[in-house]
Design a protein around this motif. Structure first.
Motif, short mmCIF file in Angstrom:
data_model
loop_
_atom_site.label_atom_id
_atom_site.label_comp_id
_atom_site.label_asym_id
_atom_site.label_seq_id
_atom_site.Cartn_x
_atom_site.Cartn_y
_atom_site.Cartn_z
N LYS A 72 0.80 -1.23 0.00
CA LYS A 72 0.00 0.00 0.00
C LYS A 72 0.83 1.27 0.00
CE LYS A 72 -0.52 0.07 5.05
NZ LYS A 72 0.83 -0.47 5.26
N ASP A 73 1.96 1.26 0.75
CA ASP A 73 2.75 2.49 0.87
C ASP A 73 3.42 2.86 -0.45
OD1 ASP A 73 2.33 2.71 3.80
OD2 ASP A 73 3.48 0.85 3.81
N GLY A 170 9.20 3.62 -0.44
CA GLY A 170 7.96 4.02 0.25
C GLY A 170 8.00 3.78 1.75
N ASP A 175 7.87 3.08 10.46
CA ASP A 175 8.41 1.75 10.19
C ASP A 175 9.58 1.48 11.14
OD1 ASP A 175 6.67 1.11 8.11
OD2 ASP A 175 7.93 2.06 6.59
N GLU A 305 0.39 -1.35 13.34
CA GLU A 305 0.39 -1.71 11.90
C GLU A 305 1.05 -3.06 11.64
OE1 GLU A 305 2.07 1.30 9.35
OE2 GLU A 305 2.06 -0.01 7.59
MG MG Z 1 5.12 -0.10 4.47
#
Ligand code: MG
Ligand code: FAD
Length: 314
Positions: A72-73, A170, A175, A305
Motif C-alpha cells: 500500500k505504501d 515508500g 516503520d 500496523e
Molecule cells: Mg510499508
C-alpha cells in the motif's frame, strides 16, 4: 514531436486523482481532520519531488528508479510520483508551440525494481503483475531462486543498471528504524552506494488509507482480509487487533466511509484485487474454521500496523 506513450496517459490519470483529492472541500465534512492532514502530506511530498528531487536527478533518463512491491505504501507513493512526473513534464513544455495533447513523456515505462523474495503472498504477486501494465512499469525483477539479503539483490540490480543514481522508497517514519531517516540520504555503508529518496516518511497509516481508498485504484486484496502490513507468507498473519467476534462487533469503525462513497470514480465501490485461494488458508485457525477480520483500513493506529508480522529471526 512524439506520439504520447501509455505512461503519459497513466501519469495524467494519477495527476487527476491527486488533484481531485487535493480539491476535496473539507469544510462541509464531519470527519475532515484525516483528509486535511493527508492533503498537507501530499503537498510536502510533491514539493520534495518537483522542487528538489527532479531538479537534481533527471526522472526521464533512468537516473531514478522506484522500488516497488505492490504494498500500500509504495502504491500510494507511485501514484503521487507519477502525478508529479506529469506536472514536471507539463511545466517543461508550457512554452512549446504545440498543444500539450501532442506531447508525450519522453519515456515509455517507469524504471522500477522489485526484489522477488521467497515466500511472497500469491495475491500480492498477482497484483504486482497486473500493476506492470496498469502503471506502465519497466519492472526489473530479481531472480527468485536465489535467497540473498536485499542489499545484495540491489547490488546485482545496479550491476546491470549502472545509470541508476537514486532509488525511491515508500518507507515511513513509523516503520522499524524509520524514525531517524531523511527524505534524501545515501545508503548505509553495508549497502551498495546510491541515494535513497524517501518522500513518504511523514505519512501516517490513516493518510495512506484515506488517499488509497479515495483514489479508486485497485489495491492488493489481502488488505480487505485484515492484513495491514505484508511480509513473507510464513511470517505474516492478519492483524490480531482486527479480529472480529460477535460479542463486540461494533468495536472498530470504518473511518473512511466518505472516501469510499465519494471515490475518484464516483462509483462508491471498493476496488480490491483478486484473492488467491492458497492465501485464504492462512486465515483458517487450528480448528478448521475461517477466522473473520475487519478490513485493514479499520486500523489507523500506526503502532499496531505490524502486529500481524512475526519479528525477523536474528
Ligand atoms: Mg510499508
Ligand atoms: P515495507 O513497508 O514493506 O517496505 C518499505 C518500502 O521498501 C516499500 O514501500 C518499497 O518501496 C520498498 N520495498 C519493500 N520490499 C520490497 C521489495 N521486495 N522489492 C522492492 N522494493 C521493496 N536498510 C538499511 O538499513 N540501510 C540502507 O541503506 C537501506 N537502503 C535501502 C534501499 C532501498 C532501495 C530499499 C528498498 C531498502 C533499503 N533498506 C535499507 C531497507 C529498508 O529500510 C526496509 O527495511 C526494507 O525496505 C523492508 O521494508 P519493510 O518490509 O520493513 O517495510
Amino acid at each position: 514531436m512524439m506520439n504520447p506513450t501509455h505512461l503519459t496517459a497513466v501519469a495524467e490519470r494519477c495527476f487527476n486523482i491527486t488533484q481531485s483529492y487535493l480539491s476535496i472541500d473539507t469544510g462541509s465534512l464531519m470527519n475532515s481532520k484525516i483528509i486535511e492532514e493527508t492533503q498537507a502530506a501530499i503537498n510536502i511530498t510533491r514539493e520534495l519531488l518537483i522542487g528538489n528531487i527532479f531538479q537534481r536527478w533527471d526522472p526521464f533518463t533512468g537516473q531514478i528508479s522506484f522500488s516497488y512491491n505492490g504494498g500500500k505504501d509504495c502504491q500510494v507513493l507511485l501514484i503521487i510520483y507519477l502525478s508529479c512526473l506529469w506536472e514536471f513534464f507539463m511545466a517543461g513544455i508550457k512554452d512549446s508551440q504545440y498543444h500539450p495533447k501532442y506531447h508525450g513523456l519522453p519515456i515509455e515505462r517507469l524504471p522500477t525494481v522489485y526484489i522477488d523474495q521467497k515466500d511472497t503472498f500469491r495475491t500480492l504477486q498477482d497484483f504486482l503483475e497486473g500493476n506492470i501494465n496498469h502503471y506502465s512499469l519497466s519492472l526489473y525483477e530479481s531472480r527468485k531462486d536465489c535467497d540473498i539479503p536485499m542489499a545484495d539483490a540491489f547490488s546485482i540490480f545496479l550491476d546491470s543498471h549502472p545509470e541508476t543514481k537514486a532509488i525511491v522508497i515508500g518507507v515511513r517514519h513509523t516503520d522499524p528504524f524509520g524514525e531517524a531517516l531523511q527524505a534524501i540520504q545515501p545508503t548505509d555503508s553495508s549497502w551498495p552506494q546510491f541515494i535513497r529518496l524517501q518522500p513518504l516518511l511523514h505519512w501516517t497509516l490513516a493518510n495512506i488509507w484515506s488517499f488509497l481508498l479515495y483514489s479508486g485504484e485497485e489495491m492488493c486484496g489481502l488488505y480487505s482480509l485484515g492484513f495491514t502490513s505484508l511480509g513473507s507468507v510464513s511470517a505474516t498473519v492478519a492483524n490480531p487487533y482486527l479480529e472480529w467476534n460477535d460479542e463486540d462487533s461494533q468495536r472498530l469503525q470504518n473511518k473512511f466511509k466518505w472516501e469510499i462513497a465519494n471515490n475518484y470514480h464516483k462509483d462508491g465501490k471498493l476496488h480490491i484485487s483478486h484473492i488467491n485461494e492458497e492465501d485464504l488458508s492462512i486465515l483458517t485457525s487450528h480448528d478448521g474454521t475461517l477466522t473473520k477480520f475487519y478490513p485493514g483500513w479499520y486500523l489507523i493506529n500506526d503502532s499496531y500496523e505490524r502486529a500481524g508480522r512475526f519479528p525477523k529471526k536474528a
